[in-house]
Motif scaffolding. Sequence first.
Motif, mmCIF file in Angstrom:
data_model
loop_
_atom_site.group_PDB
_atom_site.id
_atom_site.type_symbol
_atom_site.label_atom_id
_atom_site.label_comp_id
_atom_site.label_asym_id
_atom_site.label_seq_id
_atom_site.Cartn_x
_atom_site.Cartn_y
_atom_site.Cartn_z
ATOM 1 N N VAL A 89 3.231 -11.964 7.527
ATOM 2 C CA VAL A 89 2.574 -10.673 7.342
ATOM 3 C C VAL A 89 2.317 -9.971 8.675
ATOM 4 O O VAL A 89 2.613 -8.778 8.839
ATOM 5 C CB VAL A 89 1.254 -10.836 6.555
ATOM 6 N N TYR A 90 1.795 -10.690 9.648
ATOM 7 C CA TYR A 90 1.474 -10.046 10.925
ATOM 8 C C TYR A 90 2.735 -9.705 11.717
ATOM 9 O O TYR A 90 2.751 -8.706 12.453
ATOM 10 C CB TYR A 90 0.513 -10.911 11.738
ATOM 11 N N ASP A 91 3.781 -10.492 11.576
ATOM 12 C CA ASP A 91 5.053 -10.134 12.210
ATOM 13 C C ASP A 91 5.538 -8.784 11.696
ATOM 14 O O ASP A 91 5.952 -7.915 12.475
ATOM 15 C CB ASP A 91 6.118 -11.194 11.914
ATOM 16 N N VAL A 92 5.497 -8.617 10.380
ATOM 17 C CA VAL A 92 5.970 -7.368 9.791
ATOM 18 C C VAL A 92 5.034 -6.210 10.162
ATOM 19 O O VAL A 92 5.493 -5.105 10.469
ATOM 20 C CB VAL A 92 6.093 -7.498 8.259
ATOM 21 N N PHE A 93 3.751 -6.464 10.157
ATOM 22 C CA PHE A 93 2.769 -5.427 10.499
ATOM 23 C C PHE A 93 3.004 -4.901 11.917
ATOM 24 O O PHE A 93 3.145 -3.692 12.140
ATOM 25 C CB PHE A 93 1.356 -5.993 10.358
ATOM 26 N N TYR A 94 3.054 -5.812 12.888
ATOM 27 C CA TYR A 94 3.233 -5.378 14.266
ATOM 28 C C TYR A 94 4.666 -4.893 14.529
ATOM 29 O O TYR A 94 4.877 -3.923 15.257
ATOM 30 C CB TYR A 94 2.865 -6.508 15.231
ATOM 31 N N GLY A 95 5.634 -5.560 13.909
ATOM 32 C CA GLY A 95 7.020 -5.141 14.100
ATOM 33 C C GLY A 95 7.265 -3.739 13.591
ATOM 34 O O GLY A 95 7.986 -2.947 14.215
ATOM 35 N N THR A 96 6.671 -3.393 12.456
ATOM 36 C CA THR A 96 6.797 -2.038 11.923
ATOM 37 C C THR A 96 6.065 -1.043 12.820
ATOM 38 O O THR A 96 6.565 0.057 13.102
ATOM 39 C CB THR A 96 6.237 -1.964 10.493
ATOM 40 N N ASP A 97 4.898 -1.424 13.285
ATOM 41 C CA ASP A 97 4.111 -0.529 14.141
ATOM 42 C C ASP A 97 4.870 -0.153 15.412
ATOM 43 O O ASP A 97 4.729 0.970 15.907
ATOM 44 C CB ASP A 97 2.792 -1.203 14.499
ATOM 45 N N TYR A 98 5.692 -1.070 15.934
ATOM 46 C CA TYR A 98 6.447 -0.766 17.146
ATOM 47 C C TYR A 98 7.540 0.277 16.909
ATOM 48 O O TYR A 98 8.203 0.707 17.848
ATOM 49 C CB TYR A 98 7.053 -2.039 17.737
ATOM 50 N N HIS A 99 7.709 0.702 15.655
ATOM 51 C CA HIS A 99 8.639 1.790 15.341
ATOM 52 C C HIS A 99 7.904 3.114 15.098
ATOM 53 O O HIS A 99 8.506 4.081 14.632
ATOM 54 C CB HIS A 99 9.461 1.444 14.093
ATOM 55 N N SER A 100 6.629 3.159 15.420
ATOM 56 C CA SER A 100 5.816 4.321 15.083
ATOM 57 C C SER A 100 6.319 5.617 15.716
ATOM 58 O O SER A 100 6.067 6.707 15.194
ATOM 59 C CB SER A 100 4.359 4.094 15.487
ATOM 60 N N HIS A 101 7.020 5.519 16.825
ATOM 61 C CA HIS A 101 7.534 6.728 17.474
ATOM 62 C C HIS A 101 8.672 7.373 16.686
ATOM 63 O O HIS A 101 9.104 8.479 17.009
ATOM 64 C CB HIS A 101 8.041 6.383 18.881
ATOM 65 N N LEU A 102 9.131 6.708 15.622
ATOM 66 C CA LEU A 102 10.263 7.221 14.857
ATOM 67 C C LEU A 102 9.854 8.038 13.635
ATOM 68 O O LEU A 102 10.715 8.605 12.961
ATOM 69 C CB LEU A 102 11.163 6.066 14.406
ATOM 70 N N GLY A 103 8.572 8.110 13.325
ATOM 71 C CA GLY A 103 8.190 8.859 12.128
ATOM 72 C C GLY A 103 6.716 9.197 12.098
ATOM 73 O O GLY A 103 5.892 8.465 12.646
#
Length: 229
Positions: free
Chosen positions: A14-28
């Motif tokens: 869960v935390y891998d996906v949470f932080y991994g997704t957050d590192y794409h925040s500049h895309l949307g």
Amino acid sequence: MSGFFGAISKQDCVYDVFYGTDYHSHLGTKRAGMVFFNKPEGFRRSIHSLEDGYFRSKFEPDLKKFSGNLGMGIISDTDPQPILFNSHMGRFAITSVSRMVNIDELESYFLEKKKHFTENFQGNVNPTEVVANLICEADDFISGIETVHEKVKGSCTLMILTPDRLIAARDKLGRTTAIIGKKDGAYAVASETCAFPNTGYEIEYYLGPGEIVEITSEGYRILKPAQEK
């Protein structure tokens, strides 16, 4: 733009996906979503608007309801995702990074066949639901993704989450990226490698244009090789 991150692990991810997704925040800046699967509960999903807040602040309260060793998330500047589907191939979740120049044509194609759409974004058909419908016209995921590559004009890179695996496919023109990362006991798929270092993953493999790959916690295998240039 949009960006996704998916992980499958021998432990909770869960935390891998949470932080991994957050590192794409500049895309949307419009929408974001996460989905996880565990056997007792099945698929659990959450989607939030990012127009009045940041990814972390919106999704941190949701983390306590998620569990499982298989999940994915997306930052989207277009449609709400991931989408959950029940089909003749079983239940699955899907997310996509796409730009369809013929989405109106594809919408008409399905409506003429008396199909319907349930997901909408600002009064328009959700592109990811169009992608899912195209996949479900085929007998299996590989053939379905090939249908997407054939019928979508523009680009579509996608990820599918089933109860036991991830399937990632890069768009046939190679306009958007998809990269596999690896760490002890886990694999991940991301739109950008910036999601890997702080989540402990190392770059393992770059998908080529049109390539389809299946990922489990034990490794990955190529279901369809990249198209030759």
